[in-house]
Design a protein around this motif. Sequence first.
Motif, PDB file in Angstrom:
ATOM      1  N   GLU A  29       0.833  -1.216   0.000  1.00 56.29           N
ATOM      2  CA  GLU A  29       0.000   0.000   0.000  1.00 56.29           C
ATOM      3  C   GLU A  29       0.861   1.256   0.000  1.00 56.29           C
ATOM      4  O   GLU A  29       0.572   2.218  -0.678  1.00 56.29           O
ATOM      5  N   GLN A  30       1.938   1.252   0.776  1.00 54.46           N
ATOM      6  CA  GLN A  30       2.823   2.404   0.818  1.00 54.46           C
ATOM      7  C   GLN A  30       3.506   2.620  -0.525  1.00 54.46           C
ATOM      8  O   GLN A  30       3.612   3.738  -0.999  1.00 54.46           O
ATOM      9  N   THR A  31       3.979   1.540  -1.126  1.00 50.87           N
ATOM     10  CA  THR A  31       4.619   1.652  -2.428  1.00 50.87           C
ATOM     11  C   THR A  31       3.643   2.210  -3.454  1.00 50.87           C
ATOM     12  O   THR A  31       4.005   3.045  -4.280  1.00 50.87           O
ATOM     13  N   ALA A  32       2.386   1.783  -3.388  1.00 48.14           N
ATOM     14  CA  ALA A  32       1.376   2.303  -4.313  1.00 48.14           C
ATOM     15  C   ALA A  32       1.185   3.803  -4.112  1.00 48.14           C
ATOM     16  O   ALA A  32       1.022   4.545  -5.081  1.00 48.14           O
ATOM     17  N   LEU A  33       1.234   4.267  -2.864  1.00 52.42           N
ATOM     18  CA  LEU A  33       1.087   5.697  -2.615  1.00 52.42           C
ATOM     19  C   LEU A  33       2.265   6.492  -3.143  1.00 52.42           C
ATOM     20  O   LEU A  33       2.111   7.607  -3.621  1.00 52.42           O
ATOM     21  N   VAL A  34       3.460   5.930  -3.047  1.00 48.12           N
ATOM     22  CA  VAL A  34       4.629   6.631  -3.582  1.00 48.12           C
ATOM     23  C   VAL A  34       4.492   6.772  -5.090  1.00 48.12           C
ATOM     24  O   VAL A  34       4.815   7.805  -5.663  1.00 48.12           O
ATOM     25  N   LYS A  35       3.988   5.736  -5.744  1.00 50.24           N
ATOM     26  CA  LYS A  35       3.825   5.785  -7.194  1.00 50.24           C
ATOM     27  C   LYS A  35       2.639   6.645  -7.607  1.00 50.24           C
ATOM     28  O   LYS A  35       2.623   7.223  -8.679  1.00 50.24           O
ATOM     29  N   ASN A  36       1.604   6.723  -6.765  1.00 49.29           N
ATOM     30  CA  ASN A  36       0.432   7.535  -7.061  1.00 49.29           C
ATOM     31  C   ASN A  36       0.002   8.244  -5.776  1.00 49.29           C
ATOM     32  O   ASN A  36      -0.898   7.787  -5.083  1.00 49.29           O
ATOM     33  N   PRO A  37       0.634   9.366  -5.464  1.00 49.33           N
ATOM     34  CA  PRO A  37       0.389  10.017  -4.181  1.00 49.33           C
ATOM     35  C   PRO A  37      -0.880  10.862  -4.124  1.00 49.33           C
ATOM     36  O   PRO A  37      -1.140  11.516  -3.133  1.00 49.33           O
ATOM     37  N   THR A  38      -1.710  10.823  -5.161  1.00 49.06           N
ATOM     38  CA  THR A  38      -2.885  11.688  -5.222  1.00 49.06           C
ATOM     39  C   THR A  38      -3.785  11.515  -4.008  1.00 49.06           C
ATOM     40  O   THR A  38      -4.216  12.488  -3.406  1.00 49.06           O
ATOM     41  N   MET A  39      -4.075  10.271  -3.623  1.00 51.71           N
ATOM     42  CA  MET A  39      -4.967  10.031  -2.496  1.00 51.71           C
ATOM     43  C   MET A  39      -4.369  10.573  -1.198  1.00 51.71           C
ATOM     44  O   MET A  39      -5.044  11.252  -0.432  1.00 51.71           O
ATOM     45  N   ALA A  40      -3.113  10.284  -0.936  1.00 55.17           N
ATOM     46  CA  ALA A  40      -2.475  10.770   0.286  1.00 55.17           C
ATOM     47  C   ALA A  40      -2.413  12.286   0.297  1.00 55.17           C
ATOM     48  O   ALA A  40      -2.665  12.921   1.317  1.00 55.17           O
ATOM     49  N   ALA A  41      -2.089  12.881  -0.852  1.00 54.29           N
ATOM     50  CA  ALA A  41      -2.032  14.336  -0.933  1.00 54.29           C
ATOM     51  C   ALA A  41      -3.412  14.935  -0.695  1.00 54.29           C
ATOM     52  O   ALA A  41      -3.552  15.952  -0.012  1.00 54.29           O
ATOM     53  N   GLN A  42      -4.450  14.300  -1.226  1.00 53.84           N
ATOM     54  CA  GLN A  42      -5.808  14.803  -1.021  1.00 53.84           C
ATOM     55  C   GLN A  42      -6.188  14.707   0.454  1.00 53.84           C
ATOM     56  O   GLN A  42      -6.782  15.628   1.008  1.00 53.84           O
ATOM     57  N   ASN A  43      -5.836  13.609   1.103  1.00 54.89           N
ATOM     58  CA  ASN A  43      -6.106  13.473   2.543  1.00 54.89           C
ATOM     59  C   ASN A  43      -5.390  14.566   3.330  1.00 54.89           C
ATOM     60  O   ASN A  43      -5.946  15.132   4.264  1.00 54.89           O
ATOM     61  N   PHE A  44      -4.152  14.835   2.940  1.00 50.93           N
ATOM     62  CA  PHE A  44      -3.384  15.896   3.583  1.00 50.93           C
ATOM     63  C   PHE A  44      -4.086  17.243   3.414  1.00 50.93           C
ATOM     64  O   PHE A  44      -4.273  17.982   4.375  1.00 50.93           O
ATOM     65  N   MET A  45      -4.477  17.564   2.189  1.00 47.66           N
ATOM     66  CA  MET A  45      -5.135  18.847   1.931  1.00 47.66           C
ATOM     67  C   MET A  45      -6.474  18.932   2.667  1.00 47.66           C
ATOM     68  O   MET A  45      -6.822  19.974   3.213  1.00 47.66           O
ATOM     69  N   ASN A  46      -7.222  17.849   2.689  1.00 48.61           N
ATOM     70  CA  ASN A  46      -8.496  17.839   3.424  1.00 48.61           C
ATOM     71  C   ASN A  46      -8.264  18.083   4.908  1.00 48.61           C
ATOM     72  O   ASN A  46      -9.063  18.752   5.561  1.00 48.61           O
TER      73      ASN A  46
END
Length: 148
Positions: free
Chosen positions: A105-122
């Motif tokens: 899951e972490q590797t997937a976020l590094v490759k596609n950080p959109t979800m994590a970045a959106q959570n951060f912005m929210n």
Amino acid sequence: PINEEVRHCVDIAAHVDDVTPFIAYSNLLLMACGLNGIAQVYDYPTPLVVLPDVRPHREQEVMAEALIEQGRALSWAQFMAQTSYIDSQNGTSFLSMSDKTMSNEQTALVKNPTMAAQNFMNSIADYISVNAWFAEWLLPQLDLKPEK
């Protein structure tokens, strides 16, 4: 410089002439990779998260890549992956995380950080002040507790 169109979104708590104490005693620095900034922070053990500005000759991107390769900094994607999935049980060091130690899951976020970045912005929108966000959202994400 802050663009006039977004100045109302920025909360500036203070202006200081010397940032050295903040560099030396911070738990983390989020910064672009300008040569002046890197020269100022490089000798301090403070962990870095690098977000290079786009420049015509890629100097900040190259500097960021070098810092990441040295293990001196994390990219934004690596930082977001780590803050999304911190394992408070094993005490993994901020800068010791690599693709080899990341879960799928972490590797997937590094490759596609959109979800994590959106959570951060929210998360930023959920708090009435920067201090509340820092204390109630960011520090727990990093499994850190402020000194009292």
